[in-house]
Design a protein around this motif. Structure first.
Motif, short mmCIF file in Angstrom:
data_model
loop_
_atom_site.label_atom_id
_atom_site.label_comp_id
_atom_site.label_asym_id
_atom_site.label_seq_id
_atom_site.Cartn_x
_atom_site.Cartn_y
_atom_site.Cartn_z
N SER A 145 -55.24 -6.66 18.85
CA SER A 145 -56.54 -7.10 18.35
C SER A 145 -57.58 -7.04 19.46
O SER A 145 -58.72 -6.59 19.24
CB SER A 145 -56.44 -8.53 17.80
OG SER A 145 -57.72 -9.04 17.53
N GLN B 162 -61.07 -4.76 19.40
CA GLN B 162 -62.40 -5.35 19.58
C GLN B 162 -63.13 -4.72 20.76
O GLN B 162 -64.34 -4.46 20.69
CB GLN B 162 -62.29 -6.86 19.78
CG GLN B 162 -61.83 -7.61 18.55
CD GLN B 162 -61.68 -9.09 18.85
OE1 GLN B 162 -62.67 -9.76 19.15
NE2 GLN B 162 -60.46 -9.59 18.79
N GLN C 8 -52.11 -5.86 14.05
CA GLN C 8 -53.05 -6.97 14.11
C GLN C 8 -52.80 -7.94 12.97
O GLN C 8 -53.16 -7.69 11.83
CB GLN C 8 -54.48 -6.45 14.05
CG GLN C 8 -55.50 -7.54 14.24
CD GLN C 8 -56.91 -7.02 14.18
OE1 GLN C 8 -57.17 -5.84 14.25
NE2 GLN C 8 -57.84 -7.92 14.03
N LYS D 57 -57.01 -12.16 14.52
CA LYS D 57 -58.00 -11.73 15.50
C LYS D 57 -57.76 -12.47 16.81
O LYS D 57 -57.50 -13.68 16.82
CB LYS D 57 -59.40 -12.04 14.98
CG LYS D 57 -60.50 -11.40 15.78
CD LYS D 57 -61.81 -11.52 15.05
CE LYS D 57 -62.73 -10.42 15.51
NZ LYS D 57 -63.98 -10.43 14.78
N GLU E 9 -62.62 -12.17 21.31
CA GLU E 9 -63.81 -12.36 20.48
C GLU E 9 -64.86 -13.19 21.24
O GLU E 9 -66.04 -12.85 21.25
CB GLU E 9 -63.45 -13.05 19.17
CG GLU E 9 -64.63 -13.26 18.25
CD GLU E 9 -64.25 -13.97 16.96
OE1 GLU E 9 -64.77 -13.58 15.92
OE2 GLU E 9 -63.43 -14.92 17.01
#
Length: 163
Positions: free
Chosen positions: A17, A21, A68, A71, A76
């Motif tokens: 994940s 990102q 994934q 998240k 993030e």
């Protein structure tokens, strides 16, 4: 999670994940940079990140897990911080020095995560997976070193001269 195997799989999914990102975030950071070497370093790391994600896909296939599941909240947050920072109104030299700082925060998270995952893989007897993760870890260290050199040789001094 009940076993080290469960924790290891979670770590791999978290990295998966995180890399997904980062593939979206790096071009934004590179585009905001005014320094040619910094922009090139970020774009080079984008290509490395795509390779890292492909390695993780292979590891997931080998382990029989989805890439994934959730998240990565740490990535993030780091990306949200970087995106907020690059929207600020500031001198371009200061922005470039700050982009290095934001990128290095991300690198340090990845270094920590890959180091942990490689150690877990070794402990679980996945020596080939540990070697793959160690290769990625080495590339993350190299990316961090490259950013440090860019900052120390030019960007920090240029930002300081804006004082």
């Amino acid at each position: 999670m009940k076993t080290l195997e469960d924790l290891f799989e979670h770590q791999i999914q978290d990295l998966y994940s995180a890399e997904e990102q980062l593939i979206e975030a790096l071009p934004k950071m590179a585009k905001k940079s005014n320094d040619e070497k910094l922009e090139k370093a970020l774009n080079n790391h984008l290509e490395e990140t795509k390779t890292h994600l492909n390695r993780l896909k292979s590891i997931c296939d080998r382990l029989g897990i989805q890439g994934q599941e959730e998240k990565c909240l740490a990535m993030e947050g780091l990306i949200r911080e970087a995106e907020h920072f690059i929207k600020e109104d500031m001198e371009q030299d200061v922005l470039d020095a700050g982009i290095v700082a934001e990128a290095q925060r991300i690198e340090h998270y990845e270094i920590s995560a890959y180091g942990t995952a490689a150690r877990f893989a070794k402990e679980l007897g996945y020596d080939d997976i540990a070697d793959t993760l160690k290769s990625t870890l080495d590339e993350e260290y190299h990316a961090d070193d490259k950013l440090t050199k860019i900052a120390e040789k030019r960007l920090n001094e240029q930002a300081k001269s804006n004082s």
